[in-house]
Design an enzyme around this catalytic site. Structure first.
Site, PDB file in Angstrom:
ATOM      1  N   SER A 129      29.053  24.142  25.196  1.00 36.98           N
ATOM      2  CA  SER A 129      26.837  24.289  23.626  1.00 36.98           C
ATOM      3  C   SER A 129      27.686  22.998  22.718  1.00 36.98           C
ATOM      4  O   SER A 129      28.957  22.587  22.862  1.00 36.98           O
ATOM      5  CB  SER A 129      27.206  25.298  23.317  1.00 36.98           C
ATOM      6  OG  SER A 129      26.151  25.314  22.264  1.00 36.98           O
ATOM      7  N   TYR A 142      30.747  32.393  17.779  1.00 42.01           N
ATOM      8  CA  TYR A 142      30.475  31.355  19.229  1.00 42.01           C
ATOM      9  C   TYR A 142      30.507  30.216  18.915  1.00 42.01           C
ATOM     10  O   TYR A 142      31.480  29.703  19.498  1.00 42.01           O
ATOM     11  CB  TYR A 142      27.974  32.052  18.924  1.00 42.01           C
ATOM     12  CG  TYR A 142      28.339  30.848  20.276  1.00 42.01           C
ATOM     13  CD1 TYR A 142      28.575  31.565  21.662  1.00 42.01           C
ATOM     14  CD2 TYR A 142      27.703  29.482  19.824  1.00 42.01           C
ATOM     15  CE1 TYR A 142      27.658  30.777  22.515  1.00 42.01           C
ATOM     16  CE2 TYR A 142      27.258  29.119  21.401  1.00 42.01           C
ATOM     17  CZ  TYR A 142      27.134  29.206  22.492  1.00 42.01           C
ATOM     18  OH  TYR A 142      26.716  28.905  24.189  1.00 42.01           O
ATOM     19  N   LYS A 146      33.336  28.281  21.166  1.00 44.68           N
ATOM     20  CA  LYS A 146      32.603  26.933  22.662  1.00 44.68           C
ATOM     21  C   LYS A 146      33.732  26.255  22.132  1.00 44.68           C
ATOM     22  O   LYS A 146      34.074  25.134  23.348  1.00 44.68           O
ATOM     23  CB  LYS A 146      31.115  26.635  21.907  1.00 44.68           C
ATOM     24  CG  LYS A 146      30.548  27.722  23.100  1.00 44.68           C
ATOM     25  CD  LYS A 146      30.507  28.056  24.480  1.00 44.68           C
ATOM     26  CE  LYS A 146      29.937  28.553  24.754  1.00 44.68           C
ATOM     27  NZ  LYS A 146      29.942  29.010  26.353  1.00 44.68           N
TER      28      LYS A 146
END
Length: 240
Positions: A129, A142, A146
């Site tokens: 991402s 998150y 990533k």
């Protein structure tokens, strides 16, 4: 011999689109995910699995042993979960859930497929991402998972180069998939706001991501590409 590519998170969104595009590119997808009913719609070769479970490594390795050694030529680690929360509100369980799926789950499936990939001298693609490159507020867990995936990509590319295996990372920006609450929203003001954030004037869709994924997993066209972190984001990382 068929050329198989394993795709995690294959039941919907980016993973499903990648599986469909693999077929048109001459590959046979092996679809991994948690929803058997949806996986059956994607591929005749599928495994119902929760990659966040520690048992998933053993389960996946056993399943892959049913394929001719070396017939698996690619692995696309696409499965992921997104839980936006401020750091002060995050429970440790929120961190653990996202790391177990987004990073450790990908590591488990990669470990399970590695014997095949060493024989086929195949490719690994990690779907990461842009938040792993430039985080935003309320995404600390998150984004960290990533960012770790991107760094793992680089380390793995260096280590597996001696086995002839290519490893790359693809970083989508804001893409309309079931992972987001705004998926298929009918709120015109919200959609206008989301589109206005993108230099190219719109958020992405799964069809924007799949072609580059197919390119990077296909060593006939990207055989000299490894250790790359590629952005497909409508230009959003260009904005300050």
């Amino acid at each position: 011999m068929k050329k198989y590519v394993v795709v995690t998170g294959a039941s919907s969104g980016i993973g499903k689109e990648i599986c469909l595009k693999l077929k048109t590119a001459g590959f046979s997808p092996i679809a991994l995910g948690r929803r058997e009913d949806l996986l059956k719609e994607v591929s005749s070769d599928f495994l119902t699995i929760d990659i966040s479970s520690k048992d998933s490594l053993k389960k996946a390795k056993s399943y892959f042993q049913g394929f001719e050694l070396g017939s698996i030529v690619g692995l696309i680690n696409n499965a992921g979960i997104y839980i936006p929360q401020s750091f002060s509100e995050n429970e440790m369980s929120t961190w653990e859930k996202q790391f177990e799926t987004n990073l450790f789950g990908s590591i488990r499936i990669t470990t399970a497929a590695l014997e095949h990939l060493k024989v086929s001298k195949g490719s690994i693609l990690n779907i990461s991402s842009t938040l792993g490159i430039r985080p935003i507020e309320n995404t600390s867990a998150y984004s960290a998972s990533k960012a770790a995936m991107n760094n793992w990509t680089l380390s793995l590319a260096l280590e597996l180069s001696k086995d002839g295996i290519n490893v790359n990372s693809l970083c989508p920006g804001i893409v309309e998939t079931p992972i987001h609450e705004f998926n298929n929203t009918k709120d015109k003001d919200l959609r206008k706001q989301l589109n206005s954030m993108q230099p190219l004037g719109r958020i992405g869709n799964v069809a924007d991501i799949a072609p580059l994924a197919i390119h990077l997993i296909n060593k006939e066209v990207s055989g000299w590409t490894t250790g790359g972190v590629f952005n497909v984001d409508g230009g959003i990382l260009l904005k300050s």
